[in-house]
Scaffold this active site. Structure first.
Site, short mmCIF file in Angstrom:
data_model
loop_
_atom_site.label_atom_id
_atom_site.label_comp_id
_atom_site.label_asym_id
_atom_site.label_seq_id
_atom_site.Cartn_x
_atom_site.Cartn_y
_atom_site.Cartn_z
N LYS A 149 0.86 -1.19 0.00
CA LYS A 149 0.00 0.00 0.00
C LYS A 149 0.89 1.24 0.00
CE LYS A 149 -3.82 2.21 2.47
NZ LYS A 149 -4.86 2.03 3.49
N LYS A 151 1.44 5.12 0.22
CA LYS A 151 0.90 6.40 0.66
C LYS A 151 1.46 7.50 -0.23
CE LYS A 151 -1.49 5.33 4.45
NZ LYS A 151 -2.91 5.69 4.66
N ASP A 176 -2.96 5.00 -1.75
CA ASP A 176 -3.83 5.77 -0.85
C ASP A 176 -3.36 7.22 -0.83
OD1 ASP A 176 -5.52 6.73 1.06
OD2 ASP A 176 -4.75 5.51 2.71
N GLU A 202 -7.28 4.58 -3.40
CA GLU A 202 -8.09 4.83 -2.20
C GLU A 202 -8.21 6.34 -1.93
OE1 GLU A 202 -7.99 3.60 2.55
OE2 GLU A 202 -6.64 2.63 1.12
N ASP A 225 -12.63 5.73 1.74
CA ASP A 225 -12.18 5.55 3.12
C ASP A 225 -12.79 6.63 4.00
OD1 ASP A 225 -10.95 5.07 5.52
OD2 ASP A 225 -8.92 5.42 4.84
N LYS A 247 -13.20 0.25 8.70
CA LYS A 247 -12.34 0.25 9.87
C LYS A 247 -13.22 0.30 11.12
CE LYS A 247 -8.66 2.84 7.52
NZ LYS A 247 -7.98 4.16 7.41
N ASP A 299 -1.70 -4.07 8.88
CA ASP A 299 -0.30 -4.01 9.31
C ASP A 299 -0.05 -2.97 10.40
OD1 ASP A 299 -0.59 -1.72 7.74
OD2 ASP A 299 1.42 -1.86 6.88
#
Length: 327
Positions: A149, A151, A176, A202, A225, A247, A299
């Protein structure tokens, strides 16, 4: 009569975690313990400044409903007594853990879900120079991680992604942007990601500005998200997103998260299971959602210098469920 405790904890990170809206060097969490007849359940939540939360505000919310909790408040009653967010998640998770320990059944069994032996988890690469991010990607790949993933903020997008893809040509990449992009130029950026075989993007746009995604033709799936918290978020997402990131801290606990996953899938939206920077307690609480998820991003505890025990076992980019299910 129950006894209820709530308190903050701080867990240092081994490496700074950098995203579009800032950097952090520690995980600040709130823990709730609910004890009943000698059995104690524990829940954890991560207050998030993006949603106006602090440790103090979360502890204050918990204190407001303390009398009801002490008198036996159920999870269903909790959903009506508190809004979604970290405070409700900490309590909801503690109630699930309490039931699990009282009945001596893990969360999988309580939810009628068959656990997989392991689940592939994304390993996050935080924002840095293109060279440093490529180096991190290469190191993770060499240690067995296959889902990375990335960022990003609004700068050096091409340089960072090209460097990472060159370093790990076979890895599955998800990106993301944490709300840091704007509608202008988004089509070209989506095409860049598609050309680099990125599997999903994302939350590129700020929540509240994602109307620009309506009827927006794009060559890869886009995941909500910050724009998706509970089932109430779903009507506005249809036709704009293909996936939602669930989440527990946003949904206010596993109870709502399970319902959100079911309703999202009924609407044709795929599910990503995410987490905050947290300890293994928070990951244990989310595990029953794993079978519903196309992507899992669990993670959070791997960023900690030291984790709680029992810690989730992450090996070669996979969460070993047999070692993580019991909590």
């Amino acid at each position: 009569m129950r006894t209820v405790k709530s308190y903050p904890e701080s867990w240092p990170l081994h490496t700074p975690f950098v995203i579009a809206r800032g950097s952090r060097t520690e995980a600040k969490v709130v823990v709730v313990e609910i004890e009943e007849d000698g059995v104690k359940g524990t829940g954890e939540a991560t207050p998030y400044a993006r949603y106006g939360e602090t440790e103090a505000s979360v502890l204050a919310q918990i204190a407001e409903i303390l009398p009801g909790l002490q008198q036996g408040m159920t999870r269903d009653a909790l959903q009506l007594a508190m809004p979604a967010g970290a405070a409700r998640n900490a309590i909801d998770s503690a109630l699930w853990d309490l039931q699990s320990r009282q009945q001596r059944r893990d969360l999988w069994a309580l939810n009628g879900v068959n656990p997989p032996a392991e689940v592939v988890t994304a390993q996050t690469i935080s924002i840095d120079t293109p060279e440093a991010m490529a180096s991190s990607a290469r190191a993770l790949w060499q240690h067995g991680a296959t889902l990375l993933k990335i960022k990003l903020d609004d700068t050096f997008i091409t340089e960072r992604l090209v460097a990472i893809r060159a370093a790990v040509p076979q890895a599955t990449l998800i990106v993301d942007a944490n709300e840091s992009w704007q509608a202008e130029g988004l089509a070209a950026r989506c095409q860049l990601l598609a050309d680099l075989d990125v599997a999903m993007l994302e939350q590129p746009l700020p929540a509240g500005q994602d109307a620009a995604l309506a009827n927006f033709i794009h060559p890869l799936p886009i995941c909500a998200d910050e724009s998706c918290h509970t089932r109430d978020s779903l009507p506005a997402l249809k036709g704009r997103y293909e996936m939602v990131n669930i989440k527990l801290d946003k949904a206010g606990g596993l109870t709502e998260a399970l319902a959100l996953a079911s309703e999202a899938k009924a609407l044709g939206l795929e599910v990503m299971l995410g987490c905050m920077i947290c300890t293994s307690r928070a990951i244990h609480a989310a595990l029953p959602l794993v079978p519903a998820a196309r992507f899992a991003d669990l993670d959070g505890p791997t960023w900690l210098a030291v984790d709680v025990e029992p810690a989730i076992q992450v090996s070669a980019g996979r969460v070993v469920i047999a070692a993580s299910a019991a909590g």
